[in-house]
Write a protein that holds these residues in place. Sequence first.
Motif, mmCIF file in Angstrom:
data_model
loop_
_atom_site.group_PDB
_atom_site.id
_atom_site.type_symbol
_atom_site.label_atom_id
_atom_site.label_comp_id
_atom_site.label_asym_id
_atom_site.label_seq_id
_atom_site.Cartn_x
_atom_site.Cartn_y
_atom_site.Cartn_z
ATOM 1 N N SER A 438 111.663 112.951 101.839
ATOM 2 C CA SER A 438 112.391 112.486 103.028
ATOM 3 C C SER A 438 113.877 112.318 102.743
ATOM 4 O O SER A 438 114.735 112.681 103.562
ATOM 5 N N LYS A 439 114.210 111.750 101.576
ATOM 6 C CA LYS A 439 115.626 111.563 101.226
ATOM 7 C C LYS A 439 116.345 112.896 101.099
ATOM 8 O O LYS A 439 117.471 113.065 101.579
ATOM 9 N N PHE A 440 115.671 113.845 100.448
ATOM 10 C CA PHE A 440 116.311 115.152 100.274
ATOM 11 C C PHE A 440 116.541 115.820 101.626
ATOM 12 O O PHE A 440 117.645 116.317 101.912
ATOM 13 N N LEU A 441 115.522 115.837 102.482
ATOM 14 C CA LEU A 441 115.646 116.484 103.789
ATOM 15 C C LEU A 441 116.700 115.787 104.643
ATOM 16 O O LEU A 441 117.510 116.445 105.324
ATOM 17 N N ALA A 442 116.722 114.457 104.601
ATOM 18 C CA ALA A 442 117.723 113.711 105.368
ATOM 19 C C ALA A 442 119.131 114.011 104.878
ATOM 20 O O ALA A 442 120.079 114.098 105.681
ATOM 21 N N ASP A 443 119.287 114.188 103.560
ATOM 22 C CA ASP A 443 120.608 114.505 103.014
ATOM 23 C C ASP A 443 121.086 115.883 103.481
ATOM 24 O O ASP A 443 122.269 116.066 103.813
ATOM 25 N N VAL A 444 120.184 116.867 103.483
ATOM 26 C CA VAL A 444 120.568 118.197 103.942
ATOM 27 C C VAL A 444 121.033 118.139 105.395
ATOM 28 O O VAL A 444 122.076 118.703 105.765
ATOM 29 N N ALA A 445 120.265 117.431 106.232
ATOM 30 C CA ALA A 445 120.633 117.304 107.644
ATOM 31 C C ALA A 445 121.954 116.561 107.812
ATOM 32 O O ALA A 445 122.809 116.952 108.629
ATOM 33 N N ALA A 446 122.154 115.489 107.029
ATOM 34 C CA ALA A 446 123.386 114.706 107.138
ATOM 35 C C ALA A 446 124.608 115.538 106.765
ATOM 36 O O ALA A 446 125.670 115.432 107.402
ATOM 37 N N ILE A 447 124.473 116.367 105.736
ATOM 38 C CA ILE A 447 125.585 117.227 105.329
ATOM 39 C C ILE A 447 125.924 118.230 106.422
ATOM 40 O O ILE A 447 127.106 118.474 106.719
ATOM 41 N N LEU A 448 124.914 118.796 107.050
ATOM 42 C CA LEU A 448 125.156 119.802 108.085
ATOM 43 C C LEU A 448 125.629 119.181 109.402
ATOM 44 O O LEU A 448 126.290 119.839 110.198
ATOM 45 N N GLU A 449 125.296 117.897 109.612
ATOM 46 C CA GLU A 449 125.838 117.192 110.781
ATOM 47 C C GLU A 449 127.309 116.868 110.573
ATOM 48 O O GLU A 449 128.124 116.984 111.498
ATOM 49 N N GLN A 450 127.651 116.458 109.344
ATOM 50 C CA GLN A 450 129.032 116.126 108.987
ATOM 51 C C GLN A 450 129.407 116.939 107.752
ATOM 52 O O GLN A 450 129.313 116.455 106.617
ATOM 53 N N PRO A 451 129.795 118.208 107.901
ATOM 54 C CA PRO A 451 130.038 119.088 106.745
ATOM 55 C C PRO A 451 131.129 118.614 105.795
ATOM 56 O O PRO A 451 131.229 119.121 104.678
ATOM 57 N N LYS A 452 131.913 117.594 106.186
ATOM 58 C CA LYS A 452 132.896 117.058 105.243
ATOM 59 C C LYS A 452 132.193 116.428 104.039
ATOM 60 O O LYS A 452 132.799 116.253 102.978
ATOM 61 N N ARG A 453 130.892 116.132 104.203
ATOM 62 C CA ARG A 453 130.135 115.557 103.090
ATOM 63 C C ARG A 453 129.933 116.590 101.963
ATOM 64 O O ARG A 453 129.545 116.225 100.854
ATOM 65 N N LEU A 454 130.144 117.867 102.267
ATOM 66 C CA LEU A 454 130.114 118.869 101.212
ATOM 67 C C LEU A 454 131.155 118.545 100.159
ATOM 68 O O LEU A 454 131.002 118.912 98.976
ATOM 69 N N ILE A 455 132.217 117.865 100.580
ATOM 70 C CA ILE A 455 133.283 117.479 99.646
ATOM 71 C C ILE A 455 133.028 116.091 99.093
ATOM 72 O O ILE A 455 133.051 115.870 97.879
ATOM 73 N N THR A 456 132.744 115.117 99.970
ATOM 74 C CA THR A 456 132.612 113.735 99.528
ATOM 75 C C THR A 456 131.351 113.497 98.687
ATOM 76 O O THR A 456 131.346 112.578 97.851
ATOM 77 N N TRP A 457 130.295 114.308 98.879
ATOM 78 C CA TRP A 457 129.065 114.113 98.128
ATOM 79 C C TRP A 457 128.954 115.034 96.915
ATOM 80 O O TRP A 457 128.008 114.925 96.135
ATOM 81 N N SER A 458 129.895 115.952 96.756
ATOM 82 C CA SER A 458 129.810 116.911 95.630
ATOM 83 C C SER A 458 130.251 116.229 94.327
ATOM 84 O O SER A 458 131.045 115.305 94.335
#
Length: 458
Positions: A438-458
């Motif tokens: 669930s955490k992994f799937l939620a993280d993928v969705a959260a990144i695609l909802e707010q793609p700036k997380r590609l930077i902040t979570w990398s």
Amino acid sequence: MPDVGEGLTEAEILKWYVQPGDTVADGQVVCEVETAKAAVELPSPFDGVVHELLFPEGTTVDVGQVIISVNVGGDAPAEAPAAPAAAPAPAAPAAEEPEPQGRQPVLVGYGVAATSTKRRPRKGATAVSAAVPEQAVAAIQGELNGHGGVATAARPLAKPPVRKLAKDLGVDLATVTPTGPDGIITREDVHAAAAPAVEAPAPVVEAPAPVSAPAAVPAPAVSADARETRIPIKGVRKATAAAMVGSAFTAPHVTEFVTFDITRTMKLVEELKSDKDMAGLRVNPLLLIAKAVLVAAKRNPDINAAWDEANQEIVLKHYVNLGIAAATPRGLIVPNIKDAHAQTLPELSKSLSELVATAREGKTTPAAMQGGTFTITNVGVFGVDTGTPILNPGESAILAVGAIKLQPWVHKGKVKPRQVTTLALSFDHRLVDGELGSKFLADVAAILEQPKRLITWS
């Protein structure tokens, strides 16, 4: 027929690039074959003239069977079969007697032609070293065919595919005389033990006669009233079916779903298409979804693992070989991008483009489909909302990407048309529990909802 992959037992001859009488060079491609994993071109290991093609196109051939013979020494192949009939007793001079055997047809990927195998009694009293002074053909035979003179071992030695063949044919390996290196039993030894009559002395020239039987194999069979068509199950489709059955009934699958607003990611896709750093590269939603998966896997590393049943261990992978399911005319294949986690966005885009192009051309190699750790299957390209994907064997999770559609969605307190999609994550519940999945799937969705997380979570 060589084993062009790991543990493959058969391959279908798709196309011959040479015909009897053609001159071939060492390394020249002579045919294309389809294994359970990919279409592969086979080169000739000899310089010479093609003597015979022992199987027609469309025939499925076991690994180890002779498929082509090449005359490596000149233009008198017809004289070769006469030599074995007069072969003297196994003494050192007998090893010198086949000196003119350079004129014999040589079996590509398999050493000297079948005529040499009729002289196996010589090896009982002649050491392998006795063949060293012979022509290069005999040396090649020892390397590729494994039919060097080796005394029978006290206990049977055989590779797993050979043991399975023996079991299927009801052959006791203890009764088989090995001819492979170091006393290893080969597929030919098992076949010879199962049907010794087939080994009756027949000249090489006659070998193609029994091969014509499988000619009806490749073509689909149509019933008399044309109400049914029967298509042989082989190649990639056969391997896929076996893998999916094994996966479905070995790993306990759990599938979770998430539907979300992917509008911002779609806008970023359009912006990246005009970015100078992405010039000449293919930018699409799958690229950013793949990047989101890699970032989410870094945040949830236990999702990138495998279950080792033999050693009773969970193997955590500190790298991501990202598999992309690709539909091809030969069936579904899953090549993977090696070390995708270490690639920049432009590098990942290039890797995805090359992977898809190679798959569509049918040129994906077996190596490209081995070692995957996580898979993405994009069913959305077919207009499908989502699905419950089956794990690629050896992996712990697979993500299905659904169609991206314009739908009414509550955005900032108001119902607006937004780009919406659904992701489905199937995982192996032996090592991935509901919390981790669930955490992994939620993280993928959260990144695609707010793609700036590609930077902040990398």
